[in-house]
Motif scaffolding. Structure first.
Motif, short mmCIF file in Angstrom:
data_model
loop_
_atom_site.label_atom_id
_atom_site.label_comp_id
_atom_site.label_asym_id
_atom_site.label_seq_id
_atom_site.Cartn_x
_atom_site.Cartn_y
_atom_site.Cartn_z
N ASN A 98 19.22 20.96 -3.62
CA ASN A 98 19.57 19.72 -4.30
C ASN A 98 20.35 18.81 -3.36
OD1 ASN A 98 19.33 18.18 -6.61
ND2 ASN A 98 21.23 18.90 -7.52
N VAL A 100 20.15 15.05 -0.59
CA VAL A 100 19.51 13.92 0.08
C VAL A 100 20.05 13.90 1.51
CG1 VAL A 100 19.29 11.41 0.20
CG2 VAL A 100 19.22 12.55 -2.01
N HIS A 126 13.01 17.86 1.57
CA HIS A 126 14.14 17.04 1.17
C HIS A 126 13.86 15.56 1.42
CE1 HIS A 126 16.34 20.65 0.53
NE2 HIS A 126 16.51 20.94 1.81
N ILE A 183 20.55 4.68 -1.43
CA ILE A 183 20.92 6.09 -1.66
C ILE A 183 21.13 6.33 -3.14
CG2 ILE A 183 22.70 7.83 -1.24
CD1 ILE A 183 23.17 6.60 1.50
N SER A 184 21.83 5.42 -3.81
CA SER A 184 22.08 5.58 -5.25
C SER A 184 20.79 5.58 -6.05
CB SER A 184 23.01 4.46 -5.74
OG SER A 184 24.24 4.47 -5.04
N ARG A 186 17.71 6.51 -4.99
CA ARG A 186 16.85 7.67 -4.70
C ARG A 186 17.52 9.00 -5.03
NH1 ARG A 186 12.54 5.84 -1.82
NH2 ARG A 186 12.79 3.79 -0.84
N ARG A 187 18.82 8.99 -5.15
CA ARG A 187 19.54 10.24 -5.39
C ARG A 187 19.54 10.59 -6.88
NH1 ARG A 187 24.54 10.69 -7.09
NH2 ARG A 187 25.57 12.72 -6.87
N ARG A 188 19.24 11.85 -7.18
CA ARG A 188 19.30 12.33 -8.56
C ARG A 188 20.70 12.83 -8.89
NH1 ARG A 188 14.82 15.23 -6.79
NH2 ARG A 188 16.00 17.17 -7.09
N GLN A 191 23.04 15.66 -6.96
CA GLN A 191 22.61 15.90 -5.58
C GLN A 191 23.74 15.58 -4.59
OE1 GLN A 191 18.89 13.63 -5.11
NE2 GLN A 191 17.84 15.58 -4.81
N ILE A 193 24.91 14.69 -0.60
CA ILE A 193 24.40 13.84 0.48
C ILE A 193 24.89 14.42 1.80
CG2 ILE A 193 24.31 11.51 1.43
CD1 ILE A 193 25.15 10.50 -1.36
N ASP A 256 27.88 14.77 -11.34
CA ASP A 256 28.34 14.39 -10.00
C ASP A 256 29.79 14.76 -9.73
OD1 ASP A 256 25.88 13.33 -9.40
OD2 ASP A 256 26.41 11.30 -10.01
#
Length: 307
Positions: A98, A100, A126, A183-184, A186-188, A191, A193, A256
């Motif tokens: 999990n 990015v 990834h 990033i925000s 595409r990120r689930r 996840q 970074i 998160d």
């Protein structure tokens, strides 16, 4: 600082016992237990004050190496001793499910700052965001879309799942807001970074740039310098420090709360010319001014020598 002077000098603190009022020690259990009872609140008060100062970003305790890097931009031993040269050090990312990956490279050394077959080490599944740093030093009239097309062809050999490409300047916060928004998007939820790349490409400074555009994030900072190998281990910054940049203004989502942005040690290339330079020579070799292109017209039987 009056507070520090009160903590470490003989001055009395509010709620602390007066050292002069303590009776001379005696070899009996009653006096020993009394002294322990008086010392415990004092120690707890000192610890509480030091903890509060640390939470406020004051008096952060750092090692001698970090202090020298931060204030004098040098290390007291050869910097090559602190570098990681084996890309297999990143293989732990292959087994993370999990995340990015943000792969950072240097626009002024693209072939040397991209790790060949990086996908074999961090995993090909990834999602990857490719970031080219030092865009502020490119000529003002450079063609961004043409450069992106060239990057896409070049990165096919890396075996990466590249989702997008960004040109940024971590030092001047150029393009960092667009990067944070991507990033925000595409990120689930939940996840992590990971910043990945060669040594000295600007991963740590990019994290600082993201902190600068976050609400309350400017008081946090990771150590960054021009010396390769500044980041020696995996460093985590909780995502709650990136409010507005990477997490919503109302606060991180429940998934998160345990997520972080990780700064990985840069993988040093033995083929790089910087391996033969000292710390002082590195300062002179790193480009710091915008490139100004020149055009030369050569007539027949004329030549130009560069070097």
């Amino acid at each position: 600082d009056p507070e520090l002077r009160a903590i470490f000098s003989g001055e009395s603190l509010s709620g602390a016992p007066d050292p002069n009022s303590v009776s001379p020690p005696r070899l009996d259990d009653t006096t020993a237990s009394s002294e322990s009872a008086n010392a415990a609140p004092f120690d707890a008060l000192v610890a509480a004050r030091l903890r509060r100062r640390a939470e406020q970003g004051r008096d952060r305790i750092v090692c001698q190496r970090c202090h020298t890097l931060k204030h004098y931009s040098r290390v007291d031993r050869p910097w090559r001793e602190d570098t990681v040269s084996d890309p297999r050090s990143l293989t732990f990312l292959r087994y993370r499910t999990n995340l990015v990956a943000v792969v950072v490279c240097d626009l002024f050394d693209i072939p040397g700052s991209l790790i060949p077959h990086l996908g074999e080490f961090i995993g090909e599944r990834h999602p990857v965001i490719l970031v080219a740093n030092k865009a502020d030093l490119l000529p003002k009239d450079y063609h961004e879309e043409r450069l992106k097309m060239w990057f896409k062809r070049f990165t096919k050999e890396l075996d990466l799942n590249v989702q997008s490409i960004h040109f940024v300047s971590a030092l001047k916060n150029l393009g960092t807001r667009e990067l944070a928004a991507d990033i925000s998007e595409r990120r689930r939820a939940g996840q992590d970074i990971y910043m990945v790349g060669r040594a000295n490409v600007g991963k740590s400074e990019l994290i600082n740039a993201l902190l600068r555009i976050s609400i309350g994030g400017s008081k946090h900072r990771v150590l960054a310098s021009h010396i390769p190998g500044t980041t020696m281990g995996l460093a985590a910054v909780p995502l709650r420090h990136f409010v507005k940049a990477l997490v919503p203004e109302e606060g991180p989502r429940p998934q998160d709360r345990q997520a972080s942005l990780y700064d990985t040690p840069g993988v040093f290339s033995s083929k790089s010319i910087t391996s033969h330079l000292t710390s002082e020579e590195l300062k002179q070799a790193i480009c710091s001014k915008r490139i100004v292109p020149f055009s030369f017209i050569l007539n027949r039987n004329q030549a130009i020598m560069l070097g």
